[in-house]
Design a protein around this motif. Structure first.
Motif, PDB file in Angstrom:
ATOM      1  N   ARG A 185      -4.608  -3.705  -2.935  1.00 24.60           N
ATOM      2  CA  ARG A 185      -5.378  -4.221  -1.806  1.00 24.60           C
ATOM      3  C   ARG A 185      -4.490  -4.532  -0.600  1.00 24.60           C
ATOM      4  NH1 ARG A 185      -8.988  -7.524  -5.514  1.00 24.60           N
ATOM      5  NH2 ARG A 185     -11.050  -6.648  -5.267  1.00 24.60           N
ATOM      6  N   PHE A 186      -3.246  -4.934  -0.874  1.00 20.79           N
ATOM      7  CA  PHE A 186      -2.417  -5.437   0.218  1.00 20.79           C
ATOM      8  C   PHE A 186      -1.035  -4.808   0.276  1.00 20.79           C
ATOM      9  CE2 PHE A 186      -0.661  -8.665   3.006  1.00 20.79           C
ATOM     10  CZ  PHE A 186      -1.776  -9.059   3.720  1.00 20.79           C
ATOM     11  N   GLY A 187      -0.625  -4.198  -0.830  1.00 19.37           N
ATOM     12  CA  GLY A 187       0.758  -3.777  -0.957  1.00 19.37           C
ATOM     13  C   GLY A 187       1.215  -2.719   0.017  1.00 19.37           C
ATOM     14  N   GLY A 188       0.300  -1.934   0.600  1.00 15.68           N
ATOM     15  CA  GLY A 188       0.717  -0.856   1.490  1.00 15.68           C
ATOM     16  C   GLY A 188       1.033  -1.295   2.898  1.00 15.68           C
ATOM     17  N   ARG A 189       0.782  -2.534   3.247  1.00 22.46           N
ATOM     18  CA  ARG A 189       0.977  -2.997   4.613  1.00 22.46           C
ATOM     19  C   ARG A 189       2.432  -3.386   4.850  1.00 22.46           C
ATOM     20  NH1 ARG A 189      -3.934  -6.359   6.916  1.00 22.46           N
ATOM     21  NH2 ARG A 189      -3.488  -4.974   8.646  1.00 22.46           N
ATOM     22  N   ARG A 190       2.907  -3.084   6.054  1.00 20.62           N
ATOM     23  CA  ARG A 190       4.296  -3.345   6.440  1.00 20.62           C
ATOM     24  C   ARG A 190       4.347  -4.356   7.573  1.00 20.62           C
ATOM     25  NH1 ARG A 190       7.521  -1.173   2.448  1.00 20.62           N
ATOM     26  NH2 ARG A 190       6.314   0.542   1.546  1.00 20.62           N
ATOM     27  N   VAL A 191       5.528  -4.923   7.759  1.00 24.58           N
ATOM     28  CA  VAL A 191       5.723  -5.886   8.839  1.00 24.58           C
ATOM     29  C   VAL A 191       5.351  -5.271  10.180  1.00 24.58           C
ATOM     30  CG1 VAL A 191       7.467  -7.210  10.105  1.00 24.58           C
ATOM     31  CG2 VAL A 191       7.476  -7.210   7.602  1.00 24.58           C
ATOM     32  N   PRO A 197       5.392  -6.811  19.054  1.00 22.61           N
ATOM     33  CA  PRO A 197       6.559  -6.059  19.525  1.00 22.61           C
ATOM     34  C   PRO A 197       7.336  -6.829  20.585  1.00 22.61           C
ATOM     35  CG  PRO A 197       4.544  -5.140  20.439  1.00 22.61           C
ATOM     36  CD  PRO A 197       4.121  -6.154  19.418  1.00 22.61           C
ATOM     37  N   ARG A 198       8.593  -6.515  20.701  1.00 30.29           N
ATOM     38  CA  ARG A 198       9.484  -7.214  21.634  1.00 30.29           C
ATOM     39  C   ARG A 198       8.935  -7.206  23.063  1.00 30.29           C
ATOM     40  NH1 ARG A 198      15.147  -7.523  22.815  1.00 30.29           N
ATOM     41  NH2 ARG A 198      15.257  -8.922  24.612  1.00 30.29           N
ATOM     42  N   SER A 199       8.252  -6.139  23.434  1.00 28.75           N
ATOM     43  CA  SER A 199       7.779  -5.987  24.809  1.00 28.75           C
ATOM     44  C   SER A 199       6.751  -7.026  25.225  1.00 28.75           C
ATOM     45  CB  SER A 199       7.200  -4.587  25.013  1.00 28.75           C
ATOM     46  OG  SER A 199       6.108  -4.377  24.123  1.00 28.75           O
ATOM     47  N   ALA A 298      12.458 -13.076  12.945  1.00 24.01           N
ATOM     48  CA  ALA A 298      12.841 -12.030  13.883  1.00 24.01           C
ATOM     49  C   ALA A 298      12.787 -10.694  13.133  1.00 24.01           C
ATOM     50  CB  ALA A 298      14.241 -12.276  14.416  1.00 24.01           C
ATOM     51  N   VAL A 299      12.159  -9.709  13.732  1.00 21.28           N
ATOM     52  CA  VAL A 299      12.007  -8.402  13.089  1.00 21.28           C
ATOM     53  C   VAL A 299      13.113  -7.478  13.582  1.00 21.28           C
ATOM     54  CG1 VAL A 299      10.488  -6.439  12.681  1.00 21.28           C
ATOM     55  CG2 VAL A 299       9.517  -8.743  12.927  1.00 21.28           C
ATOM     56  N   ILE A 300      13.871  -6.936  12.635  1.00 27.09           N
ATOM     57  CA  ILE A 300      15.036  -6.115  12.936  1.00 27.09           C
ATOM     58  C   ILE A 300      14.730  -4.641  12.713  1.00 27.09           C
ATOM     59  CG2 ILE A 300      17.478  -5.737  12.388  1.00 27.09           C
ATOM     60  CD1 ILE A 300      16.856  -8.477  13.540  1.00 27.09           C
ATOM     61  N   SER A 301      15.320  -3.810  13.542  1.00 28.23           N
ATOM     62  CA  SER A 301      15.159  -2.362  13.403  1.00 28.23           C
ATOM     63  C   SER A 301      15.670  -1.908  12.046  1.00 28.23           C
ATOM     64  CB  SER A 301      15.933  -1.646  14.514  1.00 28.23           C
ATOM     65  OG  SER A 301      15.986  -0.251  14.248  1.00 28.23           O
ATOM     66  N   PRO A 302      14.980  -0.966  11.399  1.00 33.85           N
ATOM     67  CA  PRO A 302      15.425  -0.466  10.090  1.00 33.85           C
ATOM     68  C   PRO A 302      16.549   0.565  10.185  1.00 33.85           C
ATOM     69  CG  PRO A 302      13.412   0.653  10.715  1.00 33.85           C
ATOM     70  CD  PRO A 302      13.683  -0.386  11.791  1.00 33.85           C
ATOM     71  N   ARG A 303      16.935   0.936  11.396  1.00 33.13           N
ATOM     72  CA  ARG A 303      17.974   1.956  11.543  1.00 33.13           C
ATOM     73  C   ARG A 303      19.316   1.434  11.037  1.00 33.13           C
ATOM     74  NH1 ARG A 303      17.563   3.768  17.706  1.00 33.13           N
ATOM     75  NH2 ARG A 303      17.063   1.553  17.935  1.00 33.13           N
ATOM     76  N   PRO A 304      20.015   2.218  10.241  1.00 35.02           N
ATOM     77  CA  PRO A 304      21.302   1.780   9.666  1.00 35.02           C
ATOM     78  C   PRO A 304      22.300   1.353  10.747  1.00 35.02           C
ATOM     79  CG  PRO A 304      20.558   3.827   8.651  1.00 35.02           C
ATOM     80  CD  PRO A 304      19.651   3.585   9.818  1.00 35.02           C
ATOM     81  N   LEU A 312       8.659  -9.820  16.497  1.00 36.32           N
ATOM     82  CA  LEU A 312       8.592 -11.115  15.828  1.00 36.32           C
ATOM     83  C   LEU A 312       7.338 -11.127  14.966  1.00 36.32           C
ATOM     84  CD1 LEU A 312      10.291 -13.879  16.171  1.00 36.32           C
ATOM     85  CD2 LEU A 312       8.242 -14.663  17.357  1.00 36.32           C
ATOM     86  N   VAL A 313       7.444 -11.698  13.775  1.00 36.20           N
ATOM     87  CA  VAL A 313       6.267 -11.858  12.925  1.00 36.20           C
ATOM     88  C   VAL A 313       6.145 -13.334  12.563  1.00 36.20           C
ATOM     89  CG1 VAL A 313       7.516 -11.356  10.763  1.00 36.20           C
ATOM     90  CG2 VAL A 313       5.041 -11.007  10.889  1.00 36.20           C
TER      91      VAL A 313
END
Length: 328
Positions: A185-191, A197-199, A298-304, A312-313
């Protein structure tokens, strides 16, 4: 003053309160026992485990601030001499009091009767749910207030045969998500699905004062403001200011002219427990908030190799995502 009357309004107060909206338009009737159950599992009674926090109607704003700090809460029910609930005081009430320079010994009763209260007596009924109310329905009631002037991310919980049991916060709803976050029911949702968004986030420069930070929060109708050093990329973010920082400043009589960067708890150097990747499961963000008792990440970019802040969440973002989660 006995109360914050219209005649006593100041320019700062106009920023803090804005034009009052029709609260009736935002009010939502909590569902009763006989109404159809929501798709998201759980009811309010399942997560109301902590002892209710109350403050007397004849107390002061300082009493409220101290209580919220020492008991690590974001809201307290206000009771009269008979023990009846007449409203609630939240961190945002103290934030607004700080903004308009209200003294610490100002009475709770006068505050609730003024223009600035977030949960005064006349909307107690509209923001009351019951232990049998589903969590999705509670989220709907909370979310319905988001654009009104009384949005406070809290609901009062009342038992049919007993007085008020306590206050349900957005973080309480986020904690509940931890119980079923991995389900279909909920597991597929992402931050990234629910974050701001920052903007669109309010941002203050490195030299901003606490008063300026509070003003940005109030104007943007957000409970958090980023402090940046001018670097156009997310890596320029130094930290974040939340109502909890202002609560401490109010109690310690820190002037609004103090630099926000010297006062905020959410400094980037201490962000180990206050960040989440944008591609992380939403349930993971809820777990981080619940484990560390924080309302903002604070939400961080997933890029290595990147530490760019992309958004922000908040616990409210997660709580509101409960609405319609069963259809995901």
């Amino acid at each position: 003053p006995a109360a914050l009357t219209p005649e006593a309004r100041t320019p700062a107060m106009e920023v803090a309160t804005g034009a009052r909206a029709n609260v009736g338009a935002a009010a939502v009737k909590p569902p009763g026992d006989g109404e159809e159950a929501a798709a998201v599992p759980g009811v309010v009674g399942d997560i109301m485990g902590r002892t209710p926090v109350t403050c007397p109607q004849n107390g002061t704003l300082a009493d409220v601030a101290e209580q919220l700090i020492t008991q690590n809460r974001t809201a307290s029910m206000v009771v009269d001499v008979r023990g009846s609930v007449v409203g609630a005081m939240t961190e945002n009430d103290i934030l607004q009091a700080y903004m308009i320079d209200v003294p610490k010994d100002y009475s709770v009763d006068a505050w609730l009767r003024g223009d600035c209260a977030r949960l005064p007596n006349f909307i107690v009924g509209a923001l009351t749910v019951h232990p049998t109310t589903t969590l999705e329905a509670a989220s709907s009631v909370m979310r319905a207030q988001i654009l009104g002037d009384y949005a406070c991310h809290h609901l009062l919980v009342k038992d049919e045969s007993w007085p008020y049991r306590g206050i349900l916060s957005a973080l309480d709803l986020a904690r509940a998500i931890c119980k079923w976050g991995s389900t279909s029911r909920f597991g597929g949702r992402r931050v990234s699905d629910v974050m701001k968004p920052r903007s669109v986030l309010p941002v203050c420069p490195q030299g901003a004062t606490l008063s300026q930070a509070v003003q940005e929060m109030l104007l943007a109708r957000q409970n958090c403001v980023l402090v940046a050093d001018g670097d156009p990329s997310g890596s320029g973010v130094l930290g974040l200011v939340t109502p909890r920082d202002i609560l401490r400043a109010f109690m310690e009589k820190v002037p609004g002219s103090a630099l926000a960067v010297n006062w905020m708890h959410g400094l980037r150097s201490r962000w180990e427990r206050r960040t989440i990747r944008s591609d992380a499961p939403l349930a993971e963000a809820a777990e981080v908030m619940a484990s560390n008792n924080v309302h903002h990440l604070a939400v961080i970019s997933p890029r290595p190799g990147m530490e760019e802040v992309v958004g922000l969440v908040s616990s409210a973002d997660i709580a509101y995502s409960l609405v319609g989660a069963g259809a995901q």
